[in-house]
Design a protein around this motif. Structure first.
Motif, PDB file in Angstrom:
ATOM      1  N   LEU A   1       4.731   6.875   5.765  1.00 55.24           N
ATOM      2  CA  LEU A   1       5.900   7.697   6.066  1.00 55.24           C
ATOM      3  C   LEU A   1       5.474   9.148   6.134  1.00 55.24           C
ATOM      4  N   GLY A   2       5.732   9.764   7.267  1.00 54.95           N
ATOM      5  CA  GLY A   2       5.454  11.171   7.477  1.00 54.95           C
ATOM      6  C   GLY A   2       6.657  11.842   8.102  1.00 54.95           C
ATOM      7  N   PRO A   3       6.530  13.102   8.477  1.00 60.84           N
ATOM      8  CA  PRO A   3       7.673  13.821   9.031  1.00 60.84           C
ATOM      9  C   PRO A   3       8.254  13.180  10.286  1.00 60.84           C
ATOM     10  N   LYS A   4       7.407  12.740  11.203  1.00 58.06           N
ATOM     11  CA  LYS A   4       7.909  12.140  12.439  1.00 58.06           C
ATOM     12  C   LYS A   4       8.637  10.840  12.148  1.00 58.06           C
TER      13      LYS A   4
ATOM     14  N   ILE B   1      20.746  15.934   8.052  1.00 59.36           N
ATOM     15  CA  ILE B   1      19.528  15.224   7.697  1.00 59.36           C
ATOM     16  C   ILE B   1      18.538  16.223   7.128  1.00 59.36           C
ATOM     17  N   MET B   2      17.605  15.714   6.326  1.00 63.71           N
ATOM     18  CA  MET B   2      16.689  16.587   5.616  1.00 63.71           C
ATOM     19  C   MET B   2      15.269  16.449   6.145  1.00 63.71           C
ATOM     20  N   ALA B   3      14.553  17.559   6.157  1.00 57.80           N
ATOM     21  CA  ALA B   3      13.142  17.541   6.524  1.00 57.80           C
ATOM     22  C   ALA B   3      12.341  16.778   5.474  1.00 57.80           C
ATOM     23  N   PHE B   4      11.212  16.226   5.895  1.00 54.72           N
ATOM     24  CA  PHE B   4      10.303  15.513   4.994  1.00 54.72           C
ATOM     25  C   PHE B   4       9.411  16.539   4.305  1.00 54.72           C
ATOM     26  N   ASP B   5       9.455  16.552   2.989  1.00 57.11           N
ATOM     27  CA  ASP B   5       8.704  17.550   2.227  1.00 57.11           C
ATOM     28  C   ASP B   5       7.905  16.868   1.134  1.00 57.11           C
ATOM     29  N   GLU B   6       7.011  17.614   0.493  1.00 55.59           N
ATOM     30  CA  GLU B   6       6.293  17.087  -0.663  1.00 55.59           C
ATOM     31  C   GLU B   6       6.987  17.563  -1.923  1.00 55.59           C
ATOM     32  N   CYS B   7       7.530  16.612  -2.669  1.00 57.80           N
ATOM     33  CA  CYS B   7       8.212  16.934  -3.922  1.00 57.80           C
ATOM     34  C   CYS B   7       7.225  16.723  -5.053  1.00 57.80           C
ATOM     35  N   ILE B   8       6.720  17.819  -5.620  1.00 61.78           N
ATOM     36  CA  ILE B   8       5.674  17.715  -6.632  1.00 61.78           C
ATOM     37  C   ILE B   8       6.293  17.655  -8.025  1.00 61.78           C
ATOM     38  N   PRO B   9       5.574  17.074  -8.986  1.00 62.96           N
ATOM     39  CA  PRO B   9       6.121  16.941 -10.343  1.00 62.96           C
ATOM     40  C   PRO B   9       6.104  18.270 -11.093  1.00 62.96           C
ATOM     41  N   TYR B  10       6.879  18.300 -12.178  1.00 57.07           N
ATOM     42  CA  TYR B  10       6.817  19.434 -13.101  1.00 57.07           C
ATOM     43  C   TYR B  10       6.227  18.924 -14.412  1.00 57.07           C
ATOM     44  N   PRO B  11       5.229  19.628 -14.980  1.00 56.20           N
ATOM     45  CA  PRO B  11       4.645  20.876 -14.463  1.00 56.20           C
ATOM     46  C   PRO B  11       3.541  20.612 -13.448  1.00 56.20           C
TER      47      PRO B  11
ATOM     48  N   TYR C   1      -2.102  23.886  -7.098  1.00 54.12           N
ATOM     49  CA  TYR C   1      -1.578  22.652  -6.500  1.00 54.12           C
ATOM     50  C   TYR C   1      -0.288  22.939  -5.737  1.00 54.12           C
ATOM     51  N   ALA C   2       0.609  23.729  -6.347  1.00 54.05           N
ATOM     52  CA  ALA C   2       1.879  24.059  -5.692  1.00 54.05           C
ATOM     53  C   ALA C   2       1.651  24.862  -4.422  1.00 54.05           C
ATOM     54  N   ALA C   3       0.647  25.742  -4.422  1.00 54.14           N
ATOM     55  CA  ALA C   3       0.350  26.551  -3.238  1.00 54.14           C
ATOM     56  C   ALA C   3      -0.118  25.681  -2.085  1.00 54.14           C
ATOM     57  N   GLN C   4      -0.994  24.716  -2.380  1.00 53.52           N
ATOM     58  CA  GLN C   4      -1.433  23.787  -1.333  1.00 53.52           C
ATOM     59  C   GLN C   4      -0.267  22.922  -0.853  1.00 53.52           C
ATOM     60  N   SER C   5       0.615  22.565  -1.785  1.00 53.17           N
ATOM     61  CA  SER C   5       1.747  21.708  -1.446  1.00 53.17           C
ATOM     62  C   SER C   5       2.714  22.387  -0.482  1.00 53.17           C
ATOM     63  N   ILE C   6       3.011  23.684  -0.700  1.00 50.27           N
ATOM     64  CA  ILE C   6       3.979  24.318   0.205  1.00 50.27           C
ATOM     65  C   ILE C   6       3.400  24.478   1.610  1.00 50.27           C
ATOM     66  N   LYS C   7       2.086  24.603   1.730  1.00 51.28           N
ATOM     67  CA  LYS C   7       1.487  24.640   3.063  1.00 51.28           C
ATOM     68  C   LYS C   7       1.763  23.334   3.798  1.00 51.28           C
ATOM     69  N   LYS C   8       1.645  22.238   3.059  1.00 51.90           N
ATOM     70  CA  LYS C   8       1.935  20.925   3.635  1.00 51.90           C
ATOM     71  C   LYS C   8       3.421  20.812   3.993  1.00 51.90           C
ATOM     72  N   THR C   9       4.270  21.219   3.072  1.00 50.44           N
ATOM     73  CA  THR C   9       5.712  21.157   3.314  1.00 50.44           C
ATOM     74  C   THR C   9       6.098  21.976   4.543  1.00 50.44           C
ATOM     75  N   LEU C  10       5.498  23.152   4.710  1.00 51.33           N
ATOM     76  CA  LEU C  10       5.809  23.992   5.868  1.00 51.33           C
ATOM     77  C   LEU C  10       5.317  23.367   7.171  1.00 51.33           C
ATOM     78  N   ARG C  11       4.120  22.778   7.145  1.00 50.05           N
ATOM     79  CA  ARG C  11       3.630  22.092   8.344  1.00 50.05           C
ATOM     80  C   ARG C  11       4.544  20.925   8.698  1.00 50.05           C
TER      81      ARG C  11
ATOM     82  N   ALA D   1       7.663  20.583   7.917  1.00 52.16           N
ATOM     83  CA  ALA D   1       8.965  21.084   8.381  1.00 52.16           C
ATOM     84  C   ALA D   1       8.923  21.376   9.882  1.00 52.16           C
ATOM     85  N   GLU D   2       7.842  21.986  10.332  1.00 46.81           N
ATOM     86  CA  GLU D   2       7.704  22.273  11.766  1.00 46.81           C
ATOM     87  C   GLU D   2       7.594  20.973  12.556  1.00 46.81           C
ATOM     88  N   SER D   3       6.886  19.987  12.018  1.00 48.75           N
ATOM     89  CA  SER D   3       6.804  18.686  12.686  1.00 48.75           C
ATOM     90  C   SER D   3       8.168  18.017  12.767  1.00 48.75           C
TER      91      SER D   3
END
Length: 371
Positions: A124-127, A141-151, A156-166, A168-170
């Motif tokens: 399962l990916g954005p498309k 409808i919601m974009a496909f994002d990476e929901c990371i755990p806390y803490p 890790y969070a910085a790399q994750s938002i790059k993925k989430t942003l990519r 989102a554009e997809s």
């Protein structure tokens, strides 16, 4: 583009009163959205959900993809017709559920996991997520994002938002239906710089609405408030704002005060099934023996079907007898409680006294004593 109109702002806080128009009706905000994971609220009929005051409900993309499959729903005429609900529906992207699975494999293009129904390896990916949501046919409808755990660490969070942003554009590029509004999701864990970066870059993509994700994964109310406070200024003023998976009455009111418009959570129906009911004076656990001869309604200030017709003693009996009706009556009450609370919040914003309303509500509810 779905029209979103700001009707009032509370000058003592960031609370806002809005109106979102969708193909299946108008949504008055702030609003709570009851969750129907499999296309149904547990223990409630659509008529009962409507009578409780629901303007919009949620369904779960991941679970509907597994059973019965988006193809069948599409053949049935879409999710509205399939579940006999003619008001707005929101579907998530399945991201939260997929990232909660054991033995998942997260790649640059999506997530591979074992299908809970067939046992097969599934991707399962954005498309793929957008194709499923387009077939289901919800209004939002919601974009496909990476929901990371806390803490999670900052790196890790910085790399994750790059993925989430990519991703989102997809999602934007894959989205095919003009009668569905695709919302972007802001991630970044509890890190102020990452939340700002993610929000600003998503805002530049010009989604018709924005969600704040990753705030119902165990961080607690104080961190929740902080995340909302330092994310909200970077969300467009003229678009609806959805705080995902939140939550308890105090969570919702504190977040309305900080500029959020839309909320969802399974708590009202889940708590109902375990005999926990919400009242203006706090929660009641109706399996407690002290309710066996209590002939008051669940909440003397409530006008829901349950409170107009039944007593705490009767519900206590139903739970002890393991009667299905116990879950139905309790769910009717809890959903009505939540929707009444946000309706009162809307009126308080219109009167420009939301902060006083919130303080009085939480004092009567007993939240400050609990804290």
């Amino acid at each position: 583009m779905f029209p979103f109109e700001l009707l009032a702002n509370d000058t003592g806080s960031r609370a806002r009163r809005g109106r979102l128009t969708t193909p299946h009706g108008v949504i008055e905000t702030p609003i709570f959205m009851p969750v129907g994971t499999h296309g149904a609220l547990k223990a409630m009929t659509p008529d009962q959900v409507d009578a409780a005051g629901a303007q919009i409900i949620l369904a779960n993309t991941y679970h509907l993809h597994l059973k019965p499959g988006e193809g069948l729903v599409e053949k049935a005429g879409g999710l509205h017709r399939f579940m006999n609900w003619d008001k707005p529906i929101l579907t998530d992207s399945g991201g939260f559920q997929v990232f909660s699975l054991p033995k998942k494999q997260i790649g640059e293009d999506g997530v591979t996991f074992r299908n809970e129904v067939t046992g097969e390896q599934t991707f399962l990916g954005p498309k793929e997520a957008i194709a499923i949501e387009n077939a289901l046919g919800a209004d939002i409808i919601m974009a496909f994002d990476e929901c990371i755990p806390y803490p999670s660490s900052h790196d890790y969070a910085a790399q994750s938002i790059k993925k989430t942003l990519r991703w989102a554009e997809s999602c934007r590029k894959a989205h095919r239906r003009e009668d569905q509004a695709l919302f972007g999701i802001v991630q970044g864990s509890v890190y102020q710089d990452l939340r700002r970066e993610c929000a600003e870059q998503l805002a530049a993509m010009d989604f018709p609405g924005y969600a704040v994700g990753g705030v119902s994964v165990g961080e607690g109310l104080e961190l929740l408030k902080q995340v909302v406070e330092f994310t909200e200024p970077f969300l467009p003023e003229d678009k609806p704002r959805y705080l995902m998976g939140v939550g308890l009455p105090e969570d919702i009111l504190e977040s309305i005060e900080r500029g959020m418009d839309m909320f969802d959570c399974v708590i009202p129906t889940r708590y109902a099934r375990s005999a926990t009911l919400f009242t203006r004076r706090g929660k009641l656990r109706l399996t407690n023996r002290r309710f066996r001869r209590d002939f008051y309604p669940v909440d003397t200030s409530c006008d829901c079907y349950c409170c107009r017709n039944f007593t705490r003693a009767y519900l206590h009996h139903l739970f002890n007898a393991n009667e299905v009706l116990s879950a139905t009556l309790s769910a009717i009450h809890n959903v009505h409680f939540y929707l009444t609370m946000v309706a009162e919040a809307r009126r308080a914003i219109e009167r420009n006294d939301f902060v006083a309303f919130k303080k009085a509500f939480l004092e009567e509810y007993g939240f400050y004593r609990q804290g």
